[in-house]
Design a protein around this motif. Sequence first.
Motif, mmCIF file in Angstrom:
data_model
loop_
_atom_site.group_PDB
_atom_site.id
_atom_site.type_symbol
_atom_site.label_atom_id
_atom_site.label_comp_id
_atom_site.label_asym_id
_atom_site.label_seq_id
_atom_site.Cartn_x
_atom_site.Cartn_y
_atom_site.Cartn_z
ATOM 1 N N ASP A 177 59.115 28.706 62.652
ATOM 2 C CA ASP A 177 59.907 29.263 61.562
ATOM 3 C C ASP A 177 60.970 28.274 61.101
ATOM 4 O OD1 ASP A 177 60.741 31.759 59.977
ATOM 5 O OD2 ASP A 177 62.608 31.187 60.966
ATOM 6 N N ARG A 178 61.611 27.585 62.058
ATOM 7 C CA ARG A 178 62.623 26.583 61.704
ATOM 8 C C ARG A 178 61.996 25.460 60.886
ATOM 9 N NH1 ARG A 178 67.348 28.929 61.676
ATOM 10 N NH2 ARG A 178 68.310 29.283 63.711
ATOM 11 N N ILE A 179 60.853 24.982 61.363
ATOM 12 C CA ILE A 179 60.178 23.888 60.663
ATOM 13 C C ILE A 179 59.816 24.298 59.235
ATOM 14 C CG2 ILE A 179 58.051 22.517 60.591
ATOM 15 C CD1 ILE A 179 58.123 22.523 63.676
ATOM 16 N N ASN A 180 59.214 25.459 59.097
ATOM 17 C CA ASN A 180 58.782 25.913 57.770
ATOM 18 C C ASN A 180 59.955 26.145 56.831
ATOM 19 O OD1 ASN A 180 56.063 25.835 58.415
ATOM 20 N ND2 ASN A 180 56.028 27.943 59.156
ATOM 21 N N HIS A 185 63.193 24.278 52.257
ATOM 22 C CA HIS A 185 64.498 23.903 51.691
ATOM 23 C C HIS A 185 64.420 22.567 50.967
ATOM 24 C CE1 HIS A 185 68.735 23.161 51.148
ATOM 25 N NE2 HIS A 185 68.657 22.074 51.899
ATOM 26 N N ILE A 186 63.809 21.566 51.598
ATOM 27 C CA ILE A 186 63.759 20.256 50.941
ATOM 28 C C ILE A 186 62.825 20.275 49.732
ATOM 29 C CG2 ILE A 186 64.307 19.060 53.099
ATOM 30 C CD1 ILE A 186 61.363 18.174 53.208
ATOM 31 N N ALA A 187 61.949 21.293 49.669
ATOM 32 C CA ALA A 187 61.074 21.448 48.496
ATOM 33 C C ALA A 187 61.746 22.255 47.399
ATOM 34 C CB ALA A 187 59.762 22.115 48.910
ATOM 35 N N GLY A 188 62.992 22.708 47.680
ATOM 36 C CA GLY A 188 63.731 23.469 46.685
ATOM 37 C C GLY A 188 63.338 24.924 46.598
ATOM 38 N N LYS A 189 62.648 25.431 47.602
ATOM 39 C CA LYS A 189 62.177 26.813 47.568
ATOM 40 C C LYS A 189 63.009 27.741 48.457
ATOM 41 C CE LYS A 189 57.379 25.427 46.718
ATOM 42 N NZ LYS A 189 55.986 25.485 47.232
ATOM 43 N N ALA A 190 63.975 27.208 49.179
ATOM 44 C CA ALA A 190 64.794 28.044 50.073
ATOM 45 C C ALA A 190 66.170 27.438 50.232
ATOM 46 C CB ALA A 190 64.118 28.195 51.441
ATOM 47 N N CYS A 196 72.283 25.059 59.272
ATOM 48 C CA CYS A 196 72.513 23.826 58.507
ATOM 49 C C CYS A 196 73.464 23.993 57.320
ATOM 50 C CB CYS A 196 71.184 23.282 57.986
ATOM 51 S SG CYS A 196 70.019 22.796 59.274
ATOM 52 N N ALA A 197 73.758 25.240 56.962
ATOM 53 C CA ALA A 197 74.542 25.507 55.752
ATOM 54 C C ALA A 197 75.835 24.703 55.716
ATOM 55 C CB ALA A 197 74.855 26.994 55.655
ATOM 56 N N GLY A 198 75.998 23.953 54.636
ATOM 57 C CA GLY A 198 77.223 23.189 54.439
ATOM 58 C C GLY A 198 77.263 21.856 55.142
ATOM 59 N N THR A 199 76.266 21.535 55.948
ATOM 60 C CA THR A 199 76.279 20.282 56.706
ATOM 61 C C THR A 199 75.560 19.151 55.979
ATOM 62 O OG1 THR A 199 74.214 20.730 57.910
ATOM 63 C CG2 THR A 199 76.266 21.592 58.843
ATOM 64 N N GLY A 200 74.631 19.505 55.107
ATOM 65 C CA GLY A 200 73.862 18.477 54.407
ATOM 66 C C GLY A 200 72.862 17.765 55.292
ATOM 67 N N LYS A 201 72.623 18.281 56.467
ATOM 68 C CA LYS A 201 71.719 17.617 57.418
ATOM 69 C C LYS A 201 70.254 17.882 57.131
ATOM 70 C CE LYS A 201 74.985 17.292 61.274
ATOM 71 N NZ LYS A 201 74.992 15.803 61.239
ATOM 72 N N CYS A 202 69.975 18.987 56.469
ATOM 73 C CA CYS A 202 68.570 19.343 56.225
ATOM 74 C C CYS A 202 68.108 18.691 54.925
ATOM 75 C CB CYS A 202 68.411 20.865 56.150
ATOM 76 S SG CYS A 202 66.695 21.410 56.105
ATOM 77 N N ARG A 203 67.797 17.389 55.023
ATOM 78 C CA ARG A 203 67.331 16.651 53.834
ATOM 79 C C ARG A 203 66.369 15.567 54.269
ATOM 80 N NH1 ARG A 203 70.431 11.904 53.268
ATOM 81 N NH2 ARG A 203 72.249 11.815 54.631
ATOM 82 N N LEU A 204 65.504 15.193 53.387
ATOM 83 C CA LEU A 204 64.505 14.159 53.673
ATOM 84 C C LEU A 204 65.143 12.773 53.614
ATOM 85 C CD1 LEU A 204 61.458 14.106 54.292
ATOM 86 C CD2 LEU A 204 61.077 13.646 51.871
ATOM 87 N N ARG A 205 64.890 11.983 54.640
ATOM 88 C CA ARG A 205 65.451 10.627 54.711
ATOM 89 C C ARG A 205 64.317 9.619 54.761
ATOM 90 N NH1 ARG A 205 68.729 14.047 57.612
ATOM 91 N NH2 ARG A 205 70.964 13.769 57.419
ATOM 92 N N GLN A 206 64.647 8.381 54.329
ATOM 93 C CA GLN A 206 63.651 7.293 54.378
ATOM 94 C C GLN A 206 64.232 6.086 55.074
ATOM 95 O OE1 GLN A 206 62.058 6.456 50.498
ATOM 96 N NE2 GLN A 206 61.367 8.539 50.162
#
Length: 206
Positions: A177-180, A185-190, A196-206
């Motif tokens: 559930d966490r993974i999905n 979220h990074i797909a803009g659907k949630a 993670c709220a307010g931390t900005g940690k849940c984002r795709l990095r390269q």
Amino acid sequence: MDSLSLQSHLSLRSSTSTYPARKPGIAVPEFVKLHKGPSKSRYLPQRYRMAASSREGLNGIEEGDGVIIVDHGSRRKESNLMLNEFVAMFRERTKYPIVEPAHMELAEPSIRDAFSLCVQQGARRVIVSPFFLSPGRHWNQDIPSLTAEAAKEHPGVSYLITAPLGLHELLVNVVNDRINHCLSHIAGKADECSVCAGTGKCRLRQ
């Protein structure tokens, strides 16, 4: 912190058990047994899938029981408050009348504080549930020692320290559930989850 600190599960003794034999030299930790009285519970090695909650005849919380959910404790206030939120969720879902949070170290309430609060509310037996993933040193040594010290102040009150979360099948659902959710979220659907709220940690990095 030697292990990740959530719900505990116990197993009944069974003469027809299908569990593999315990490895030689691994003894049953004394603190898993119910103190001041006979116990039908026993330790299961962490490699076992713990599905005791679905077994018929499994004993549960009774009148006069208090539950302490204990995590490691953190210097971050936000981390400690998360345990309070989980305990509120647990109390609401289970309807158990006596449930208290505790931190093993670094923050209050301590195990001693939570034990006393349970007794003050009428608990005659206290079940300490480690909010930890693995059975490391904290489960083997620290939590049993702190609980034993707390119990000394309340003669006649028995206590039990349950297994940590271990390899419980429901954890597969939690991790998935966490993974999905993060992928959504990074797909803009949630939105960000509450962790993670307010931390900005849940984002795709390269």
